[in-house]
Design a protein around this motif. Structure first.
Motif, PDB file in Angstrom:
ATOM      1  N   ALA A   9       0.900  -1.131  -0.044  1.00  0.00           N
ATOM      2  CA  ALA A   9      -0.099   0.001  -0.168  1.00  0.00           C
ATOM      3  C   ALA A   9       0.786   1.404   0.101  1.00  0.00           C
ATOM      4  CB  ALA A   9      -0.948  -0.143   1.115  1.00  0.00           C
ATOM      5  N   TRP A  34      -4.552  -8.757  -1.278  1.00  0.00           N
ATOM      6  CA  TRP A  34      -4.153  -7.973  -0.100  1.00  0.00           C
ATOM      7  C   TRP A  34      -2.927  -6.924  -0.596  1.00  0.00           C
ATOM      8  CZ3 TRP A  34      -4.023 -13.129   2.735  1.00  0.00           C
ATOM      9  CH2 TRP A  34      -5.053 -13.094   3.524  1.00  0.00           C
ATOM     10  N   TRP A  35      -2.363  -7.184  -1.647  1.00  0.00           N
ATOM     11  CA  TRP A  35      -1.274  -6.409  -1.952  1.00  0.00           C
ATOM     12  C   TRP A  35      -1.661  -6.045  -3.645  1.00  0.00           C
ATOM     13  CZ3 TRP A  35       3.857  -8.174   0.202  1.00  0.00           C
ATOM     14  CH2 TRP A  35       3.932  -8.042   1.405  1.00  0.00           C
ATOM     15  N   SER A  36      -1.043  -5.199  -4.102  1.00  0.00           N
ATOM     16  CA  SER A  36      -1.222  -5.040  -5.787  1.00  0.00           C
ATOM     17  C   SER A  36      -0.488  -5.958  -6.479  1.00  0.00           C
ATOM     18  CB  SER A  36      -1.148  -3.696  -6.123  1.00  0.00           C
ATOM     19  OG  SER A  36      -0.928  -3.423  -7.705  1.00  0.00           O
ATOM     20  N   THR A 278      -7.462  -4.235   2.435  1.00  0.00           N
ATOM     21  CA  THR A 278      -5.985  -4.041   2.093  1.00  0.00           C
ATOM     22  C   THR A 278      -5.110  -3.024   3.028  1.00  0.00           C
ATOM     23  OG1 THR A 278      -6.755  -2.130   0.801  1.00  0.00           O
ATOM     24  CG2 THR A 278      -6.620  -4.474  -0.377  1.00  0.00           C
TER      25      THR A 278
END
Length: 369
Positions: A9, A34-36, A278
């Motif tokens: 993030a 959860w993450w990109s 997230t």
């Protein structure tokens, strides 16, 4: 060649590349909730490059064999490590995996003979490279579960092993909260003295008893029987028991812990109907205790945040920092003091999910989140 950019993030990132589609696909599935995780068109910064390559595996194994290697237990198997300045070479013969970390190029090379082993290693070490960046930016890792509401208000659950962190997060997530973490989170105090929290992406492990109590055992068994695959780290005994409908707990050969079903992060949503969060900001802390056969109830708790609630490389036993990726442990006094000012509530839970849900509703109301 396939490449995927994994970004936390706050912008900390790593690129995963491979000539094998399984590797970037695994990373995308593992981190994307959860993450990109996006396709990468160019490579910049820390990189994990993982491929099927027996010739390179043998070449790296030869480097280790020609040197005075250190033996380390890593991911449940012996690993031989050789360090030469900023170059670290390692081999796991039991897994037919070899690694080379080049500090100057910020490149971690992984080669082996099994796609699943390579993909799992690439995802694990991609996470370690982002972890190193987060820790360098002042984040800490807490042993905690966490759920958030739609606005990011986060309830943390702290406690020793077996006190009910996973039970709490599962129960609240089933009640409409978003799941941010089952066991570990990143946390940092921001410029407004709020405690920001980020997820620690990982597979989710739920015991047979917990799944059965929440009427989820049959959900998992049905999806597995229909041909959908669970996380490859799941022990075959667990898979066999699920397919046979056996609900009795299974124990590791050394007696240290239960063998549990392992779900991919996306399966928490698609199978168990739990949306993922997230990021968030902590507004309250629960301190649960599970006592079988008791009536769930609220309690007074003076536990507070303890040193053992913080996780660093000195407490990692399964994946030690063999490549020297992580910075020295930081001083998290400010974070601990901020956490101790948050509203908190103790509670006792049992193995009755409905009763647990009721007492957790009361506990959350007490926190006024």
């Amino acid at each position: 060649m396939g490449a995927v950019r994994i970004t936390a993030a706050d912008g900390q990132a790593v690129t995963v590349t491979s000539m094998t589609d399984t590797v970037p696909a695994w990373a995308t599935r593992y981190f994307g909730g959860w993450w990109s995780a996006e396709p990468a068109t160019e490579i910049d910064g820390p990189t994990v490059s993982a491929d099927l390559d027996e010739a390179e595996l043998l070449a790296l194994a030869d480097v280790v064999e020609q040197s005075d290697a250190e033996s380390v237990e890593y991911a449940g198997a012996e690993l031989l490590v050789v360090r030469d300045g900023g170059l670290v070479t390692a081999v796991q013969e039991d897994r037919s995996l070899a690694y080379r970390w080049d500090e100057d190029w910020r490149l971690l090379r992984i080669v082996g003979t099994d796609e699943t082993d390579i993909a799992a290693a690439a995802a694990r070490l991609a996470r370690e490279l982002i972890r190193a960046q987060l820790l360098a930016d002042g984040w800490a890792i807490l042993h905690a579960s966490a759920v958030t509401d739609a606005d990011g208000a986060t309830i943390l659950t702290l406690g020793d092993k077996g006190t009910g962190k996973t039970t709490t997060s599962l129960t609240l997530a089933r009640a409409g909260w978003q799941l941010l973490a089952n066991d570990r989170i990143f946390a940092r105090v921001d410029e407004h003295d709020l405690v920001r929290v980020l997820p620690w992406p990982s597979a989710a492990a739920y015991g047979f008893g917990l799944l059965e109590a929440h009427d989820l055992f049959e959900v998992v068994r049905t999806r597995l029987a229909a041909g959908e695959e669970m996380h490859p780290t799941q022990h075959q005994k667990v898979t066999d028991a699920l397919l046979a409908g056996r609900r009795e707990p299974l124990w590791k050969a050394n007696g240290k812990g239960e063998l549990k079903p392992q779900l991919w992060p996306d399966q928490l949503t698609s199978w168990l109907s739990m949306p993922l969060a997230t990021e968030g900001h902590a507004l309250g802390i629960l301190y649960p205790q599970i006592t079988a056969g008791t009536e769930p109830r609220l309690t007074e708790s003076s536990r507070g945040v303890q040193p053992g609630d913080f996780f660093d490389e000195t407490t990692e036993d399964r994946y030690p920092d063999i490549f020297g990726l992580l910075p020295a442990p930081g001083d998290h006094t400010d974070l601990r003091e901020n956490l101790d000012t948050l509203p908190h509530q103790g509670l006792v839970m049992s193995h009755d999910p409905a009763a647990n849900a009721r007492v957790l509703e009361q506990a959350v109301a007490r926190l006024d989140v």
